[in-house]
Design a protein around this motif. Structure first.
Motif, PDB file in Angstrom:
ATOM      1  N   GLN A 196      -1.665  11.781  19.800  1.00 44.89           N
ATOM      2  CA  GLN A 196      -0.871  10.807  19.832  1.00 44.89           C
ATOM      3  C   GLN A 196      -0.484   9.505  19.371  1.00 44.89           C
ATOM      4  O   GLN A 196      -0.913   8.869  18.219  1.00 44.89           O
ATOM      5  CB  GLN A 196       0.289  12.145  19.771  1.00 44.89           C
ATOM      6  CG  GLN A 196      -0.108  13.067  19.965  1.00 44.89           C
ATOM      7  CD  GLN A 196       1.109  14.022  20.916  1.00 44.89           C
ATOM      8  OE1 GLN A 196       1.270  13.632  22.080  1.00 44.89           O
ATOM      9  NE2 GLN A 196       1.264  15.840  20.314  1.00 44.89           N
ATOM     10  N   HIS A 197      -1.438   8.783  20.162  1.00 44.85           N
ATOM     11  CA  HIS A 197      -1.268   7.398  20.635  1.00 44.85           C
ATOM     12  C   HIS A 197      -2.244   6.628  19.415  1.00 44.85           C
ATOM     13  O   HIS A 197      -1.851   5.484  18.309  1.00 44.85           O
ATOM     14  CB  HIS A 197      -1.668   6.834  21.589  1.00 44.85           C
ATOM     15  CG  HIS A 197      -2.018   5.604  21.801  1.00 44.85           C
ATOM     16  ND1 HIS A 197      -1.221   4.765  21.681  1.00 44.85           N
ATOM     17  CD2 HIS A 197      -3.207   4.771  21.435  1.00 44.85           C
ATOM     18  CE1 HIS A 197      -1.687   3.356  21.762  1.00 44.85           C
ATOM     19  NE2 HIS A 197      -3.112   3.520  21.808  1.00 44.85           N
ATOM     20  N   ASN A 198      -2.901   7.014  19.141  1.00 44.39           N
ATOM     21  CA  ASN A 198      -4.041   7.051  17.623  1.00 44.39           C
ATOM     22  C   ASN A 198      -3.175   7.480  16.847  1.00 44.39           C
ATOM     23  O   ASN A 198      -3.709   6.292  15.894  1.00 44.39           O
ATOM     24  CB  ASN A 198      -5.204   7.942  18.592  1.00 44.39           C
ATOM     25  CG  ASN A 198      -6.227   7.068  19.667  1.00 44.39           C
ATOM     26  OD1 ASN A 198      -5.782   6.490  19.888  1.00 44.39           O
ATOM     27  ND2 ASN A 198      -6.747   7.743  19.988  1.00 44.39           N
ATOM     28  N   LEU A 199      -2.687   8.025  16.773  1.00 38.43           N
ATOM     29  CA  LEU A 199      -1.865   8.783  15.522  1.00 38.43           C
ATOM     30  C   LEU A 199      -0.902   7.292  14.537  1.00 38.43           C
ATOM     31  O   LEU A 199      -0.522   6.972  14.078  1.00 38.43           O
ATOM     32  CB  LEU A 199      -1.828   9.911  15.249  1.00 38.43           C
ATOM     33  CG  LEU A 199      -0.405  10.201  13.892  1.00 38.43           C
ATOM     34  CD1 LEU A 199      -1.675  10.233  12.764  1.00 38.43           C
ATOM     35  CD2 LEU A 199      -0.282  12.072  14.158  1.00 38.43           C
ATOM     36  N   SER A 200      -0.559   7.100  15.874  1.00 38.80           N
ATOM     37  CA  SER A 200       0.614   5.723  16.276  1.00 38.80           C
ATOM     38  C   SER A 200      -0.192   4.241  15.059  1.00 38.80           C
ATOM     39  O   SER A 200       0.946   4.052  15.005  1.00 38.80           O
ATOM     40  CB  SER A 200       1.701   5.850  17.339  1.00 38.80           C
ATOM     41  OG  SER A 200       0.947   4.779  18.376  1.00 38.80           O
ATOM     42  N   ARG A 201      -1.228   4.365  15.908  1.00 37.04           N
ATOM     43  CA  ARG A 201      -1.850   3.157  15.987  1.00 37.04           C
ATOM     44  C   ARG A 201      -1.910   2.966  14.109  1.00 37.04           C
ATOM     45  O   ARG A 201      -2.148   2.803  13.088  1.00 37.04           O
ATOM     46  CB  ARG A 201      -3.114   3.618  16.298  1.00 37.04           C
ATOM     47  CG  ARG A 201      -3.118   2.818  17.401  1.00 37.04           C
ATOM     48  CD  ARG A 201      -2.344   1.813  18.081  1.00 37.04           C
ATOM     49  NE  ARG A 201      -3.057   0.477  17.285  1.00 37.04           N
ATOM     50  CZ  ARG A 201      -2.471  -0.906  17.136  1.00 37.04           C
ATOM     51  NH1 ARG A 201      -1.394  -0.979  17.008  1.00 37.04           N
ATOM     52  NH2 ARG A 201      -2.878  -2.215  16.694  1.00 37.04           N
ATOM     53  N   VAL A 202      -2.426   4.601  13.214  1.00 37.54           N
ATOM     54  CA  VAL A 202      -2.757   5.174  11.349  1.00 37.54           C
ATOM     55  C   VAL A 202      -1.221   4.525  10.969  1.00 37.54           C
ATOM     56  O   VAL A 202      -1.153   3.204  10.748  1.00 37.54           O
ATOM     57  CB  VAL A 202      -2.974   5.764  11.601  1.00 37.54           C
ATOM     58  CG1 VAL A 202      -2.872   6.129  10.148  1.00 37.54           C
ATOM     59  CG2 VAL A 202      -4.749   6.614  12.360  1.00 37.54           C
TER      60      VAL A 202
END
Ligand code: PLP
Length: 356
Positions: free
Chosen positions: A15-21
């Motif tokens: 989810q954190h990495n999705l927020s980077r997208v």
């Protein structure tokens, strides 16, 4: 009790990495790429973590059906599309978006009624020479698809060299795509992870991140951590034997590694039968109790050996990290002469995956 060799899958990290997208492509809709069993992390676990994504994408229809049967209701695209009439029927039944990349698929669509609910992604081959239509045939194919009366036709292409920020090919691909789809109305999608990070002009209506969702960098010269990503998979095992080796004794198949002094050898319960790369060279780092030790000799099917000479306190059953926090999978990939994609995708079924 955890098995001796296992992987943990950190869903909040996804989810954190999705927020980077979202940080990099705030205007775009996000089609998260979870093909190949969620890049080896577990299809359903990964999909669960991506419930807020605008769409999911897999390569093959069986993965998509698995997601639908598990109750995932998001927009769901199949990147290879359908290969026969039965698969096309399943696209309609399971409400899947189809990528259309070859003329045989167009013929199947032309011979089928009741396509009004089907969404298509017409794919341009902008220079990768993998899937997709050439720019010269694109308009004709678009007209043929329009006559099939589908719900909507969107456009996509895939970047071949976006991980090399100095390669002019990416801008050429983006420009060819933009020019080719310009006369037509429909949503567009170009960017993979490398495009999202490095090529602003590839951020169109939809982005299609894969690798970065798993905390892995698409660039050779940067780690996921440097890009603000969190690693998702931690691969663990344990020391299962420790022994003393005399100068001149060889280790493992082929005896490729020979002790040049009396030393302490550790055997770890992981090998290529678990997906650890057989070609990881001597010196590849392994974390024993959080400290780096070098791999020695050849990797076997079930075990590998490390030099514990500077770990006098290490004992049998101590925890070992093969990659994850503190030891980037990208670094192991370099030591094994491969890319991180193959390492995470290659974890075999005997390695239990534990959701965190
Ligand atoms: C068509 C397509 N789009 C997007 C992706 C995601 O790419 P990446 O994992 O490099 O972000 C892939 C993966 O290979 C792909 O094949």
């Amino acid at each position: 009790m955890n098995p001796v060799t296992y992987a943990t899958i950190d869903l909040p990290a996804i989810q954190h990495n999705l927020s980077r997208v979202r940080d990099y492509a705030p205007e775009a809709q996000i089609m998260t790429v979870i093909k190949a069993d969620g890049y080896g992390h577990g299809l359903l676990s990964v999909a669960k973590a991506l419930i807020t994504a605008d769409a999911l994408a897999v390569a093959r229809i069986d993965e998509a059906i698995r997601l639908r049967k598990a109750g995932f209701k998001q927009r769901l695209a199949v990147l290879e599309g359908f290969i026969n009439r039965e698969e096309l029927d399943a696209f309609i039944l399971y409400d899947l978006d189809a990528v259309v990349h070859c003329v045989e698929q167009v013929a199947l669509l032309e011979n089928k009624n009741g396509l009004h609910s089907l969404s298509l992604w017409l794919k341009l081959d902008s220079g990768m020479n993998r899937l997709g239509f050439k720019a010269t045939e694109f308009a004709t194919i678009f007209q043929r698809l329009t006559a099939c009366v589908v719900a909507n036709i969107n456009f996509m292409t895939h970047l071949a060299n976006a991980d090399d920020e100095s390669d002019p090919k990416t801008l050429e691909q983006i420009s060819l795509f933009t020019k080719t789809v310009k006369p037509f109305k429909g949503a567009c999608s170009i960017a993979n992870s490398a495009g999202i990070f490095a090529w602003k002009s590839s951020l169109s209506d939809w982005v299609r991140p894969g690798l970065m969702l798993y905390g892995i960098s698409p660039f050779e010269e940067k780690t996921g951590q440097q890009l603000g990503l969190k690693p998702v998979m931690q691969l663990y095992s344990h020391l299962v034997s420790i022994k003393e080796l005399q100068k001149g004794e060889a280790v493992g198949y082929g005896g490729t590694w020979v002790a040049d002094k009396t030393m302490r050898l550790g055997i770890i319960a992981i090998g290529y039968g678990d997906g650890y790369p057989r070609h990881a060279k001597a010196g590849t780092p392994v974390l024993v109790n959080g400290q780096r030790v070098p791999l020695i000799g050849r990797v076997s099917m079930d075990t590998l050996a490390v030099d514990l000479s500077f770990q006098s306190h290490a004992k049998v059953y101590d925890l070992v990290t093969l990659w994850g926090d503190g030891l980037a999978v990208e670094e192991i990939a370099v030591c094994a002469g491969t890319i991180a994609y193959t390492l995470v995708c290659g974890i075999t079924s005997r390695v239990m995956k534990i959701e965190m």
